[in-house]
Design a protein around this motif. Sequence first.
Motif: not given
Length: 310
Positions: A276-289, A93-106
């Motif tokens: 841990p947050t870096l690993n969580a972000g890497a996991l979320v970023s890996l799922i789309p690919t 949740a912290y990674f999703w909110q801190r980096v505004n992940f939906p915008v980066k993903l799009w």
Amino acid sequence: MSDTVLSSASVATRAAGTTKRAPAPKPGTATRRKDRFHRGAGRWIVLAVVGLFALLMVAPFLLMVINAFKSPADYSGGSPLSLPKQIYIDGLAYFWQRVNFPVKLWNSIWTSALVAVAGTLLSLLNAYAIGVGRVRGRAWIVAVFMIANMLPQEGLIYPLFTMAQKTGLTDNPWSIVIIFTVIQSAFGTYLLSSVLGTFPRALLEAAELDGAGRWQILWRVVYPIVRPTMSVLAIFFFIWTWNEFFIPLVMLTSNDNQTVPIALSSLQGDRMLDVPTLNAGALVSLIPTFLFFLFFQRTLTRGVTAGAVK
């Protein structure tokens, strides 16, 4: 007397020639069992080696998943190999909110998709002119594309950034689309031109006799044959563009235009790193690919198989 001996010898020779030879003895049961044992043992050895390599490849992903659900206190109190004491999802949740992940993903999705489509189309047009059109200096042109594909990005960043400033594309995702379309198409042109260089001339001549023009030959004769190879190129172009870091980091300075790899780099500070947050972000970023690869896995397999058979 001598004639009688010779006739008897010839009769004996013909009789010996017409006699069927006894079949060679088959190997015994012990020999067959021994060969079967060796073949089975060899298969198990190969399977064990392949399984070991697969485990070594999957191990980093397992460590990422384990550490993605650890709390900072749990990670600092244990080791990266230890299992989490409790499932901790605040890092996600912290990674999703801190980096505004939906915008980066799009941003990563639409830029990578456009590069995949435009780069593949540009590769086809270039390769059609070089491989089928038989332009002069074809070998030198292909060599230039190959050398351009081998140039390091560090040597290209200054002229690219200068051109982006002069054209008003600084901090604009379209600069990434244009740059990587050209870079990826260099490899695509080199590959497709090698394929089209051996294209059957009889098909082209038959199409010309039927009154087909160059565009009709391209889309009705050439494209259906190289379509599996183009599908493989599009998949690779998408993944390669998605993973690009250096050029997007320099070109895209505002937070709203950055891509997923840049979002991951923002989690690392000068003196502190939240693992841990870096690993969580890497996991979320890996799922789309990962989902993209699963969705187009059949297309990739068909393209590689078609190229091998051809």
